[in-house]
Design an enzyme around this catalytic site. Structure first.
Site, PDB file in Angstrom:
ATOM      1  CE  LYS A  90      -1.577   1.710   4.079  1.00 17.07           C
ATOM      2  NZ  LYS A  90      -1.364   3.138   4.354  1.00 17.07           N
ATOM      3  CG  ASN A  91       2.364   2.597   3.482  1.00 20.11           C
ATOM      4  OD1 ASN A  91       1.207   2.932   3.199  1.00 20.11           O
ATOM      5  ND2 ASN A  91       2.746   2.317   4.706  1.00 20.11           N
ATOM      6  CG  ASP A 118       3.371   1.210   9.574  1.00 18.84           C
ATOM      7  OD1 ASP A 118       3.540   1.464   8.370  1.00 18.84           O
ATOM      8  OD2 ASP A 118       3.110   2.086  10.422  1.00 18.84           O
ATOM      9  NE  ARG A 133       1.163  10.383  10.428  1.00 20.60           N
ATOM     10  CZ  ARG A 133       0.522   9.391   9.790  1.00 20.60           C
ATOM     11  NH1 ARG A 133      -0.620   8.958  10.277  1.00 20.60           N
ATOM     12  NH2 ARG A 133       0.993   8.866   8.695  1.00 20.60           N
ATOM     13  NE  ARG A 180      -6.657   4.813   5.636  1.00 22.35           N
ATOM     14  CZ  ARG A 180      -5.640   5.329   6.351  1.00 22.35           C
ATOM     15  NH1 ARG A 180      -5.716   5.362   7.666  1.00 22.35           N
ATOM     16  NH2 ARG A 180      -4.565   5.784   5.754  1.00 22.35           N
ATOM     17  CB  CYS A 184      -4.519  10.178  11.920  1.00 19.05           C
ATOM     18  SG  CYS A 184      -2.923   9.452  12.234  1.00 19.05           S
TER      19      CYS A 184
HETATM   20  C1  EPZ Z   1       4.425   6.725   6.321  1.00 20.68           C
HETATM   21  O1  EPZ Z   1       3.700   7.764   6.946  1.00 20.68           O
HETATM   22  C2  EPZ Z   1       3.463   5.554   6.223  1.00 20.68           C
HETATM   23  N1  EPZ Z   1       2.309   5.921   5.402  1.00 20.68           N
HETATM   24  C3  EPZ Z   1       2.994   5.153   7.626  1.00 20.68           C
HETATM   25  O2  EPZ Z   1       2.175   4.001   7.476  1.00 20.68           O
HETATM   26  C4  EPZ Z   1       4.215   4.777   8.468  1.00 20.68           C
HETATM   27  O3  EPZ Z   1       3.802   4.476   9.774  1.00 20.68           O
HETATM   28  C5  EPZ Z   1       5.211   5.948   8.480  1.00 20.68           C
HETATM   29  O4  EPZ Z   1       5.553   6.318   7.121  1.00 20.68           O
HETATM   30  C6  EPZ Z   1       6.487   5.598   9.227  1.00 20.68           C
HETATM   31  O5  EPZ Z   1       7.091   4.488   8.645  1.00 20.68           O
HETATM   32  C7  EPZ Z   1       2.442   5.923   4.047  1.00 20.68           C
HETATM   33  O6  EPZ Z   1       3.518   5.655   3.510  1.00 20.68           O
HETATM   34  C8  EPZ Z   1       1.226   6.298   3.256  1.00 20.68           C
HETATM   35  P1  EPZ Z   1       6.654   9.930   8.491  1.00 20.68           P
HETATM   36  P2  EPZ Z   1       4.339   9.258   6.987  1.00 20.68           P
HETATM   37  O7  EPZ Z   1       6.596  11.222   7.755  1.00 20.68           O
HETATM   38  O8  EPZ Z   1       5.105   9.503   5.740  1.00 20.68           O
HETATM   39  C9  EPZ Z   1       7.335  13.113  11.899  1.00 20.68           C
HETATM   40  C10 EPZ Z   1       0.323   2.640   7.801  1.00 20.68           C
HETATM   41  O9  EPZ Z   1      -0.146   2.082   8.796  1.00 20.68           O
HETATM   42  N2  EPZ Z   1       7.290  14.133  10.835  1.00 20.68           N
HETATM   43  O10 EPZ Z   1       7.838   9.047   8.321  1.00 20.68           O
HETATM   44  O11 EPZ Z   1       3.283  10.213   7.378  1.00 20.68           O
HETATM   45  C11 EPZ Z   1       5.951  12.595  12.217  1.00 20.68           C
HETATM   46  O12 EPZ Z   1       5.323  13.427  13.157  1.00 20.68           O
HETATM   47  C12 EPZ Z   1       0.812   4.062   7.906  1.00 20.68           C
HETATM   48  O13 EPZ Z   1       0.455   2.113   6.670  1.00 20.68           O
HETATM   49  C13 EPZ Z   1       7.612  15.444  11.145  1.00 20.68           C
HETATM   50  O14 EPZ Z   1       7.930  15.758  12.285  1.00 20.68           O
HETATM   51  O15 EPZ Z   1       5.359   9.077   8.197  1.00 20.68           O
HETATM   52  C14 EPZ Z   1       6.191  11.223  12.774  1.00 20.68           C
HETATM   53  O16 EPZ Z   1       6.438  11.347  14.163  1.00 20.68           O
HETATM   54  C15 EPZ Z   1       0.628   4.627   9.305  1.00 20.68           C
HETATM   55  N3  EPZ Z   1       7.555  16.381  10.162  1.00 20.68           N
HETATM   56  C16 EPZ Z   1       7.475  10.775  12.070  1.00 20.68           C
HETATM   57  O17 EPZ Z   1       8.016  11.951  11.431  1.00 20.68           O
HETATM   58  C17 EPZ Z   1       7.202  16.058   8.869  1.00 20.68           C
HETATM   59  O18 EPZ Z   1       7.193  16.967   8.002  1.00 20.68           O
HETATM   60  C18 EPZ Z   1       7.243   9.714  11.007  1.00 20.68           C
HETATM   61  O19 EPZ Z   1       6.425  10.267  10.035  1.00 20.68           O
HETATM   62  C19 EPZ Z   1       6.880  14.720   8.582  1.00 20.68           C
HETATM   63  C20 EPZ Z   1       6.932  13.770   9.573  1.00 20.68           C
END
Ligand code: EPZ
Length: 419
Positions: free
Chosen positions: A22-23, A306, A123, A398, A118
């Site tokens: 999915k990701n 995850d 996020r 989802r 969420c």
């Molecule tokens: C991706 O989300 C995945 N979703 C998530 O999967 C997954 O848990 C996550 O990466 C971590 O591996 C998709 O790929 C669609 P991040 P993403 O930006 O990109 C902080 C699932 O269950 N952050 O790596 O949103 C944020 O707050 C989902 O399939 C900032 O601070 O994750 C978080 O604490 C859930 N500033 C951490 O980084 C930013 O600009 C990780 O977020 C962006 C993120």
């Protein structure tokens, strides 16, 4: 509304075929905005999130054909129009924010509603915007809207304070058509980031180092249409590995290799699970004794966040004390209250959960608080005494295609009903 009902106690056996990630599929669909040619994405799981992103591209006047035969998506974004920031579809799914990078690259402009938080965390998108500004975009935020514009995107060196998957992907897509060289440092190393880069390279992008912490992109003039098959879903595969472990069963998981599953396999081995790894499948033997373990979620190649809820279901019935520390999201323990309703003994202190294994869980009415927490409820239901009724299963749909079918084919007593 639908719910899933699981009757605990069945052993599992047989084999399960794992879908495409999915990701990976979500950013790859969005990346088609970068190229006005036809692109075919094979073996795309028709998940709710995939439907949302396809509907969004449709809303942007793109042509999308879904072939039910082999689940391929044929996408042509030649006639794409600017996004309507107030689109409900954009508000509905956070991953929609990934369209900002390719829209900036193709049109030099994009206006989107700020993605909400969420259940698992706030996020933020500050790192995405830091990257766009570094590439020369003007970025303004007001009234819940993000507006970015750039006459031309110019390559630059960008350091990510956190190896954010989404920020890495958004900046990568913005930079492939930029002038000059972009270097993303402290980039996310997740396999899905590598898969997106591999897709872009197949289209003609010049990218080096994807899958490592330093990605170097040399901008090119145009990209060409291709046919592409995304990688397998390591989180779906991991969920079924834990299903074998929690039910003391042996099952075969098809369409996977150990490379992207190494962090999870190592921790499950520590727990007492036995793996037989072959070229395109893994046999998981969860029949032996199990030991409590400590886990700390980290960005890849650390233990995946995850997989944290699913692992908690397993550890909650392993005799002894286990500890889970969640370092990626600030609020990813919503499933603990649901597991407690089933009899688990888990104490939370900040980002750390202290788990005392119990003899057994008892089935009851619970809810899926987010996508992976929902999967954790199914796993707990597989071994709980009696019936577990899981509500809010739209979260599960989802990220898991035909989830109850896949578990039923392995021997689980599981049904989906409309209530
Ligand atoms: C991706 O989300 C995945 N979703 C998530 O999967 C997954 O848990 C996550 O990466 C971590 O591996 C998709 O790929 C669609 P991040 P993403 O930006 O990109 C902080 C699932 O269950 N952050 O790596 O949103 C944020 O707050 C989902 O399939 C900032 O601070 O994750 C978080 O604490 C859930 N500033 C951490 O980084 C930013 O600009 C990780 O977020 C962006 C993120």
């Amino acid at each position: 509304m639908e719910k899933i009902i699981v009757k605990g106690g069945n052993k599992l056996s047989g084999e399960v075929n794992i879908s495409s990630a999915k990701n990976s599929v979500l950013p790859i669909i969005v990346a088609t905005i970068l190229c006005p040619d036809k692109v075919i994405i094979q073996n795309s799981p028709m998940l709710e999130d995939v439907n949302v992103i396809c509907n969004l591209l449709n809303e942007l006047n793109c042509d999308i054909n879904i072939s039910k035969i082999n689940n391929s998506l044929t996408i042509n974004t030649e006639n794409i129009i600017p996004a309507d920031a107030n689109s409900e579809l954009i508000k509905k799914m956070r991953a929609s924010f990934l369209i900002m990078g390719p829209m900036l690259a193709r049109f030099g402009y994009c206006k989107l509603s700020l993605p909400g938080g969420c259940n698992i965390g706030s996020r933020p998108i500050d790192l995405h915007l830091k990257g766009f500004k570094a590439l020369g975009a003007d970025v303004n935020i007001g009234h819940g809207i993000v507006e970015a514009s750039a006459k031309k995107l110019i390559g630059n060196r960008i350091y990510l304070d956190f190896p954010s998957v989404g920020a890495t992907e958004n900046i990568l897509m913005a930079s492939v058509l930029a002038e000059g060289t972009t270097i993303i440092e402290n980039a996310a190393e997740e396999p899905e980031v590598w898969d997106l880069a591999n897709f872009l390279i197949s289209m003609g992008a010049d990218i080096d180092g994807a899958g490592t912490g330093k990605i170097v992109i040399n901008g090119v003039k145009t990209l060409k249409g291709i046919t592409y098959k995304p990688i397998f879903d390591r989180i779906e595969a991991g969920t079924f590995m834990i299903a074998a472990a929690i039910t003391n069963s042996i099952i075969k998981i098809n369409g996977v290799n150990e490379e992207h599953l190494r962090p999870l396999i190592e921790k499950l081995k520590e727990c007492g699970i036995i793996f037989t790894e072959k070229d395109d499948c893994i046999i998981v033997d969860g029949r032996g004794d199990k030991k409590p373990i400590d886990i700390k979620t980290m960005p890849y190649p650390g233990f995946p966040t995850d997989m944290q809820p699913q692992m908690m279901s397993l550890l909650s019935i392993i005799n002894g004390s286990s500890i889970i520390t969640e370092t990626v999201f600030e609020n990813r323990f919503m499933h603990v209250a649901e597991l407690a309703r089933m009899g688990s003994k888990i104490k939370i202190d900040g980002r750390t959960a202290f788990i005392e294994g119990v003899q057994n869980l008892t089935g009851c009415e619970v809810k899926a608080t987010d996508l992976r927490a929902g999967a954790a409820m199914i796993l707990a239901g597989l071994i709980a005494e009696g019936k577990t009724e899981i509500n809010d299963i739209y979260h599960i749909d989802r990220g898991y295609i035909n989830v109850e079918e896949k578990f039923k084919n392995l021997g689980a007593d599981i049904i989906r009903i409309s209530k």
